[in-house]
Scaffold this motif. Structure first.
Motif, PDB file in Angstrom:
ATOM      1  N   TYR A  54      43.042  35.364  42.021  1.00 25.41           N
ATOM      2  CA  TYR A  54      43.724  35.467  40.739  1.00 25.41           C
ATOM      3  C   TYR A  54      44.914  36.407  40.843  1.00 25.41           C
ATOM      4  N   CYS A  55      45.912  36.156  39.982  1.00 28.68           N
ATOM      5  CA  CYS A  55      47.030  37.086  39.859  1.00 28.68           C
ATOM      6  C   CYS A  55      46.475  38.371  39.254  1.00 28.68           C
ATOM      7  N   GLU A  56      46.886  39.508  39.792  1.00 28.56           N
ATOM      8  CA  GLU A  56      46.387  40.786  39.282  1.00 28.56           C
ATOM      9  C   GLU A  56      46.940  41.111  37.900  1.00 28.56           C
ATOM     10  N   GLY A  57      48.033  40.478  37.510  1.00 29.61           N
ATOM     11  CA  GLY A  57      48.611  40.734  36.195  1.00 29.61           C
ATOM     12  C   GLY A  57      48.050  39.856  35.099  1.00 29.61           C
ATOM     13  N   CYS A  58      47.941  38.555  35.371  1.00 29.25           N
ATOM     14  CA  CYS A  58      47.561  37.622  34.292  1.00 29.25           C
ATOM     15  C   CYS A  58      46.231  36.912  34.519  1.00 29.25           C
ATOM     16  N   PHE A  59      45.591  37.121  35.655  1.00 33.33           N
ATOM     17  CA  PHE A  59      44.281  36.538  35.963  1.00 33.33           C
ATOM     18  C   PHE A  59      44.301  35.018  36.071  1.00 33.33           C
ATOM     19  N   ARG A  60      45.473  34.433  36.384  1.00 34.28           N
ATOM     20  CA  ARG A  60      45.527  32.993  36.625  1.00 34.28           C
ATOM     21  C   ARG A  60      45.467  32.720  38.114  1.00 34.28           C
ATOM     22  N   THR A  61      45.046  31.508  38.462  1.00 32.80           N
ATOM     23  CA  THR A  61      45.084  31.071  39.854  1.00 32.80           C
ATOM     24  C   THR A  61      46.505  30.637  40.175  1.00 32.80           C
ATOM     25  N   TRP A  80      43.909  30.075  28.946  1.00 35.36           N
ATOM     26  CA  TRP A  80      43.732  31.353  28.258  1.00 35.36           C
ATOM     27  C   TRP A  80      42.242  31.694  28.111  1.00 35.36           C
ATOM     28  N   ARG A  81      41.417  30.705  27.788  1.00 39.70           N
ATOM     29  CA  ARG A  81      39.966  30.957  27.669  1.00 39.70           C
ATOM     30  C   ARG A  81      39.384  31.364  29.023  1.00 39.70           C
ATOM     31  N   ALA A  82      39.828  30.719  30.090  1.00 38.06           N
ATOM     32  CA  ALA A  82      39.357  31.072  31.434  1.00 38.06           C
ATOM     33  C   ALA A  82      39.788  32.491  31.790  1.00 38.06           C
ATOM     34  N   ARG A  87      38.742  38.169  32.975  1.00 42.23           N
ATOM     35  CA  ARG A  87      39.004  39.584  32.671  1.00 42.23           C
ATOM     36  C   ARG A  87      37.705  40.306  32.326  1.00 42.23           C
ATOM     37  N   ALA A  88      36.859  39.663  31.539  1.00 43.22           N
ATOM     38  CA  ALA A  88      35.585  40.286  31.172  1.00 43.22           C
ATOM     39  C   ALA A  88      34.723  40.508  32.411  1.00 43.22           C
ATOM     40  N   ALA A  89      34.697  39.517  33.293  1.00 42.59           N
ATOM     41  CA  ALA A  89      33.902  39.642  34.519  1.00 42.59           C
ATOM     42  C   ALA A  89      34.431  40.750  35.421  1.00 42.59           C
ATOM     43  N   ALA A  90      35.732  40.972  35.389  1.00 41.92           N
ATOM     44  CA  ALA A  90      36.342  42.005  36.230  1.00 41.92           C
ATOM     45  C   ALA A  90      36.324  43.374  35.562  1.00 41.92           C
TER      46      ALA A  90
END
Length: 104
Positions: A54-61, A80-82, A87-90
């Motif tokens: 994941y991107c460290e800024g936006c958490f997208r692949t 956005w839901r993913a 984020r919650a998991a991290a």
């Protein structure tokens, strides 16, 4: 046969690995889901984490980043839901929200 590499620019046009635009100072407002386009989750902190993917800024692949401009709004909302789950998991959900866009 050479591998096809994904796009290497973030949504604001900077390199994913060398994004020089400073992060936004305030979160984007949550848009009305029925009105207008869904905002990009990009916060100009464009570094891919080799461990998570994941991107460290936006958490997208990288695939989500590369496809963002072509995604319909329904799929953008799914991204956005993913992001919220990731984020919650991290543990990022407990981090201050300044500089992070909000989920539409």
């Amino acid at each position: 046969m050479a591998a096809v590499l994904p796009r290497t620019e973030c949504d604001n046009g900077a390199s994913l690995f060398l994004c020089s635009t400073p992060p936004v100072s305030a979160p984007l407002p949550s848009p009305d889901p029925s009105a207008g386009p869904v905002p990009s989750p990009c916060v100009s902190v464009c570094r891919m984490n080799a461990h998570t993917g994941y991107c460290e800024g936006c958490f997208r692949t990288i695939e989500e980043i590369a496809r963002w401009s072509a995604l319909p709004d329904a799929e953008r909302r799914a991204v956005w839901r993913a992001i919220a789950v990731r984020r919650a998991a991290a543990g990022a959900a407990r981090m201050p929200e300044a500089g992070r866009p909000r989920m539409p």
